[in-house]
Structures are given as C-alpha cells and as structure tokens.
Design a protein around this motif. Structure first.
Motif, PDB file in Angstrom:
ATOM      1  N   THR A 268      39.004  50.534  46.845  1.00 23.78           N
ATOM      2  CA  THR A 268      39.268  51.367  45.677  1.00 23.78           C
ATOM      3  C   THR A 268      37.954  51.945  45.172  1.00 23.78           C
ATOM      4  O   THR A 268      37.027  51.194  44.831  1.00 23.78           O
ATOM      5  CB  THR A 268      39.929  50.546  44.547  1.00 23.78           C
ATOM      6  OG1 THR A 268      41.125  49.939  45.041  1.00 23.78           O
ATOM      7  CG2 THR A 268      40.271  51.448  43.365  1.00 23.78           C
ATOM      8  N   ARG A 269      37.859  53.278  45.133  1.00 24.62           N
ATOM      9  CA  ARG A 269      36.633  53.937  44.666  1.00 24.62           C
ATOM     10  C   ARG A 269      36.730  54.182  43.158  1.00 24.62           C
ATOM     11  O   ARG A 269      37.767  54.610  42.649  1.00 24.62           O
ATOM     12  CB  ARG A 269      36.431  55.255  45.409  1.00 24.62           C
ATOM     13  CG  ARG A 269      35.201  56.029  44.952  1.00 24.62           C
ATOM     14  CD  ARG A 269      34.847  57.127  45.929  1.00 24.62           C
ATOM     15  NE  ARG A 269      36.014  57.786  46.481  1.00 24.62           N
ATOM     16  CZ  ARG A 269      36.006  58.452  47.644  1.00 24.62           C
ATOM     17  NH1 ARG A 269      34.896  58.535  48.350  1.00 24.62           N
ATOM     18  NH2 ARG A 269      37.099  59.031  48.097  1.00 24.62           N
ATOM     19  N   LYS A 270      35.619  53.939  42.442  1.00 23.52           N
ATOM     20  CA  LYS A 270      35.577  54.115  40.996  1.00 23.52           C
ATOM     21  C   LYS A 270      34.218  54.676  40.593  1.00 23.52           C
ATOM     22  O   LYS A 270      33.272  54.669  41.383  1.00 23.52           O
ATOM     23  CB  LYS A 270      35.773  52.766  40.270  1.00 23.52           C
ATOM     24  CG  LYS A 270      37.066  52.040  40.573  1.00 23.52           C
ATOM     25  CD  LYS A 270      37.098  50.711  39.822  1.00 23.52           C
ATOM     26  CE  LYS A 270      38.389  49.962  40.053  1.00 23.52           C
ATOM     27  NZ  LYS A 270      38.414  48.676  39.297  1.00 23.52           N
ATOM     28  N   LEU A 271      34.120  55.129  39.350  1.00 22.21           N
ATOM     29  CA  LEU A 271      32.816  55.396  38.756  1.00 22.21           C
ATOM     30  C   LEU A 271      32.257  54.073  38.250  1.00 22.21           C
ATOM     31  O   LEU A 271      33.012  53.181  37.848  1.00 22.21           O
ATOM     32  CB  LEU A 271      32.928  56.374  37.590  1.00 22.21           C
ATOM     33  CG  LEU A 271      33.211  57.845  37.925  1.00 22.21           C
ATOM     34  CD1 LEU A 271      33.277  58.660  36.653  1.00 22.21           C
ATOM     35  CD2 LEU A 271      32.146  58.404  38.849  1.00 22.21           C
ATOM     36  N   ILE A 272      30.925  53.926  38.284  1.00 20.24           N
ATOM     37  CA  ILE A 272      30.342  52.719  37.717  1.00 20.24           C
ATOM     38  C   ILE A 272      30.534  52.743  36.209  1.00 20.24           C
ATOM     39  O   ILE A 272      30.839  53.788  35.618  1.00 20.24           O
ATOM     40  CB  ILE A 272      28.850  52.581  38.077  1.00 20.24           C
ATOM     41  CG1 ILE A 272      28.028  53.713  37.444  1.00 20.24           C
ATOM     42  CG2 ILE A 272      28.662  52.571  39.586  1.00 20.24           C
ATOM     43  CD1 ILE A 272      26.527  53.539  37.666  1.00 20.24           C
ATOM     44  N   GLU A 273      30.378  51.592  35.572  1.00 20.30           N
ATOM     45  CA  GLU A 273      30.678  51.470  34.141  1.00 20.30           C
ATOM     46  C   GLU A 273      29.822  52.387  33.284  1.00 20.30           C
ATOM     47  O   GLU A 273      30.312  52.978  32.317  1.00 20.30           O
ATOM     48  CB  GLU A 273      30.494  50.014  33.705  1.00 20.30           C
ATOM     49  CG  GLU A 273      30.942  49.749  32.282  1.00 20.30           C
ATOM     50  CD  GLU A 273      30.869  48.280  31.925  1.00 20.30           C
ATOM     51  OE1 GLU A 273      30.895  47.960  30.717  1.00 20.30           O
ATOM     52  OE2 GLU A 273      30.773  47.444  32.854  1.00 20.30           O
ATOM     53  N   ARG A 274      28.546  52.526  33.629  1.00 23.00           N
ATOM     54  CA  ARG A 274      27.647  53.388  32.861  1.00 23.00           C
ATOM     55  C   ARG A 274      26.888  54.307  33.815  1.00 23.00           C
ATOM     56  O   ARG A 274      25.759  54.003  34.226  1.00 23.00           O
ATOM     57  CB  ARG A 274      26.657  52.558  32.040  1.00 23.00           C
ATOM     58  CG  ARG A 274      27.299  51.743  30.933  1.00 23.00           C
ATOM     59  CD  ARG A 274      26.257  50.915  30.189  1.00 23.00           C
ATOM     60  NE  ARG A 274      25.309  51.762  29.480  1.00 23.00           N
ATOM     61  CZ  ARG A 274      25.485  52.225  28.244  1.00 23.00           C
ATOM     62  NH1 ARG A 274      26.599  51.948  27.585  1.00 23.00           N
ATOM     63  NH2 ARG A 274      24.573  52.972  27.656  1.00 23.00           N
ATOM     64  N   PRO A 275      27.492  55.442  34.196  1.00 23.36           N
ATOM     65  CA  PRO A 275      26.806  56.381  35.092  1.00 23.36           C
ATOM     66  C   PRO A 275      25.463  56.812  34.511  1.00 23.36           C
ATOM     67  O   PRO A 275      25.341  57.045  33.304  1.00 23.36           O
ATOM     68  CB  PRO A 275      27.783  57.569  35.166  1.00 23.36           C
ATOM     69  CG  PRO A 275      29.119  56.967  34.873  1.00 23.36           C
ATOM     70  CD  PRO A 275      28.846  55.909  33.841  1.00 23.36           C
ATOM     71  N   VAL A 276      24.470  56.922  35.369  1.00 26.87           N
ATOM     72  CA  VAL A 276      23.125  57.296  34.909  1.00 26.87           C
ATOM     73  C   VAL A 276      22.838  58.748  35.287  1.00 26.87           C
ATOM     74  O   VAL A 276      23.401  59.290  36.243  1.00 26.87           O
ATOM     75  CB  VAL A 276      22.052  56.386  35.537  1.00 26.87           C
ATOM     76  CG1 VAL A 276      22.262  54.956  35.105  1.00 26.87           C
ATOM     77  CG2 VAL A 276      22.072  56.488  37.060  1.00 26.87           C
TER      78      VAL A 276
END
Length: 360
Positions: A268-276
């Motif tokens: 499952t692909r997701k965005l990380i919790e806090r994109p930089v």
C-alpha cells in the motif's frame, strides 16, 4: 554434470548428484557454476533456493530416527505444501536418499523443517542469511543509541537499537545485497551498474543510489519503507519467481512510503506523515503568490513536495489566492487553501485529490 538444469523442477534438483554435492560440500568451482547458471536462468532462482534448503534439511535429518512405514504419508503432506507431485517426491527420497541417510529418519525432520519454513514469515532474517551464497558480515545494535554501519562500497546505514544488519564482506558481482531485521536508514552510493538490494521480512527494496528508511521488526505485522531522496522499487519476495518481479511492485519517490502487510503480502503506497519540502531555500523564495490562479499554486506545491495534486482545472479556473509557501506543513497549507476555497481534499495512493464546487 547435467546440462539440462534450465528445465529442472525442485524435485529434479534434490535428486541430482552434482547439485547435492554442491550444497553439502561447496567448492569454488561448483559455486562459480551455479552463480553462472542462475545469471543465465534467473527464472530458476526460486527452485534452486528451495531445493538447496531441502538438501540442507535432508543432511541434518540423518541424525533423527522415525519408523520407515511413516515416510510416504509424511512426504505426501510435505509435497502438498511444496505443490509438487507426492508420488515423485516419495520416489526420490526412497531411491536416492535411503542408502545414505536412512530415508525413514529423514522424513520426519524434513516434515518439521518444511512445515516451519512454510508457516514462518516469508523472508525471515535468519532464513535469509543462512541461505546467502557469500560470506556475510553481521552487525547487531545492542546499545540504546543509533549505530552507523559502513559498507564496502562506501554506502552506510544508521542502525536503530535492537536491529541487525548483514551484508556481503565485499560487494563483488553484479548486485549489492544486505539483510535487515529491525530498522535502519540507508544512504546508498550511486552505481547504476550494480543495484543495491535490501531484504527485510518478505519485502525487497531495490535502489541504484538514494536514501531511505526501512522498518522491519520481526514482531511487527508490517514492513515500511520511506523514501528521502531518489527513487526505490519495492516488491514482495514471493514474486521473485517472476523473471521480472519489479513489475508486480511499486516505485516510490521522495515523501512517499509503502506499507507491506506480512499476512496478506499486500503493498500500500501512502504519503509520509509529514512531507518535507524538496526545494532549496533560494528556490522557495520564488513561490510567493498575489491574486494568483490556484492552478499555479497547486503546481508550485507539487514541485515543492514532489506530490501529485489532482484538481478539476476547468471547474477551478476562476479561483485565485494570495499566499506564500511558508513554514506550514503540506497538510496545513492544504487546510488553509481548501478552507479559503470552500474545498476539501483527501489522499489516495500518495496523491492529493482536491474536491471543489468552483469559484464565481
């Protein structure tokens, strides 16, 4: 030495004298032969791996005793788990292994060995390092702080506490391989001609040169890979029977992560919790907008974070805003923009989907 190994099944390898001797008594010549064979016939890698484990189990099993009459039934059960014809496997054991190992004593140990192997998580660390073809260097972090591990090619890993990492002592050959149990951050030296592979509890991560995190503790139900820079390819270890297993995997870019479920082997692909923000401070100065089209603003956010933002450009053609890309997180920025536009957003497969009624 047989020349038709390309068409061999698992049972054929287990019955082959040269293969048996190569496993039981490895030598430079036989190691070179099998390395060359697998390079030319990559589709046979899984058969060879499983047959090798079978021969190793058979060798160990000679130390056990079990009534001979029990062997056919036990082998039939093993055969079902291996998805090979039971009759043929029983014949192999009785005909090829009885003189050397007292086949009756072999079977119960094999039954225990293969039963444990099939029920254990795919790609378990101890299994992987025991099956490695080259000598490995193992580093275990038994401290309470992070430990830096320097590898032969100049790449390094920051190993978290209660984690273990094994790698070949010299990265010779066409690939670089490491095995992880626990959590580590990898900073890999770029080498397009020699891919870098991380094996971690059923998930394989392949890179050419980049930085990323892998979290793969034995007790966890999931394995997670997060990308900091570059691109990585991730795929389940079960797909290595496919000549090109990456086609069944996912490619991740910065600010993306994949979660691999050990039980269902689902990616499952997701965005990380806090994109930089991926841009330099100098580049960010260019992103200040006065009464600008939201299409331009979302395009700027895409560039800044490396994230796809999907909008209905025709519906939002008349929407404008005045804003800057300041210190808020990506999701805080999206909250502010969507509140101003009376819009909403959601994240699907690492993409941001904007829903709006448009602007008058």
């Amino acid at each position: 030495m047989n020349t038709s190994y390309a068409s061999y099944t698992i049972e054929d390898f287990i019955a082959d004298d040269y293969f048996i001797q190569s496993v039981k008594h490895p030598a430079p010549a036989s190691d070179a032969f099998w390395a060359d064979f697998l390079a030319k016939h990559p589709s046979q890698q899984e058969n060879v791996r499983r047959a090798r484990l079978g021969v190793e189990q058979l060798s160990v099993a000679a130390k056990h005793e079990v009534p001979f009459q029990e062997t056919p039934a036990i082998w039939s059960q093993i055969a079902k788990e291996l998805e090979e014809p039971p009759k043929r496997i029983v014949e192999i054991v009785l005909n090829f292994w009885k003189p050397a190992l007292a086949a009756a004593s072999v079977i119960i140990a094999l039954g225990l060995g293969w039963g444990w192997y099939k029920s254990a998580p795919k790609g378990k660390y101890e299994q992987l390092i025991s099956a490695a073809k080259s000598p490995l260097e193992e580093v275990a972090n038994t401290t309470s702080t992070n430990l830096t591990v320097n590898m032969p090619d100049g790449s390094h890993a920051i190993l978290k506490p209660e984690s273990k990492l094994s790698y070949t002592k010299s990265f010779t050959g066409n690939i670089r391989e490491v095995y992880l149990s626990g959590e580590a951050f990898f900073d890999v030296i770029k080498n397009p001609n020699k891919p870098f592979f991380v094996y971690a509890n059923g998930l394989i991560t392949k890179v050419l040169g980049t930085s990323f995190w892998v979290k793969a503790y034995e007790a966890d139900k999931q394995v997670t890979v997060l990308v900091k820079t570059g691109r990585v390819s991730v795929f389940a270890q079960k797909n290595t029977q496919n000549p090109d297993p990456e086609t069944n995997g996912l490619v991740l870019t910065p600010n993306q992560q994949v979660v691999f479920g050990k039980a269902d082997e689902r990616l499952t692909r997701k965005l990380i919790e806090r994109p930089v923000i991926l841009l330099s401070p100098q580049e960010l100065k260019q992103f200040s907008f006065t009464n600008a089209s939201v299409t331009d603003i979302f395009t700027a956010l895409e560039k800044a974070y490396g994230v796809d933002i999907v909008i209905d450009e025709e519906l939002m053609a008349n929407c404008t805003l005045t804003t800057t890309l300041s210190n808020e997180t990506l999701f805080e920025k999206l909250d502010i923009i969507c509140e101003a536009l009376e819009a909403t957003y959601k994240v699907v497969d690492a993409q941001v989907i904007i829903t709006s009624k448009g602007c008058n």
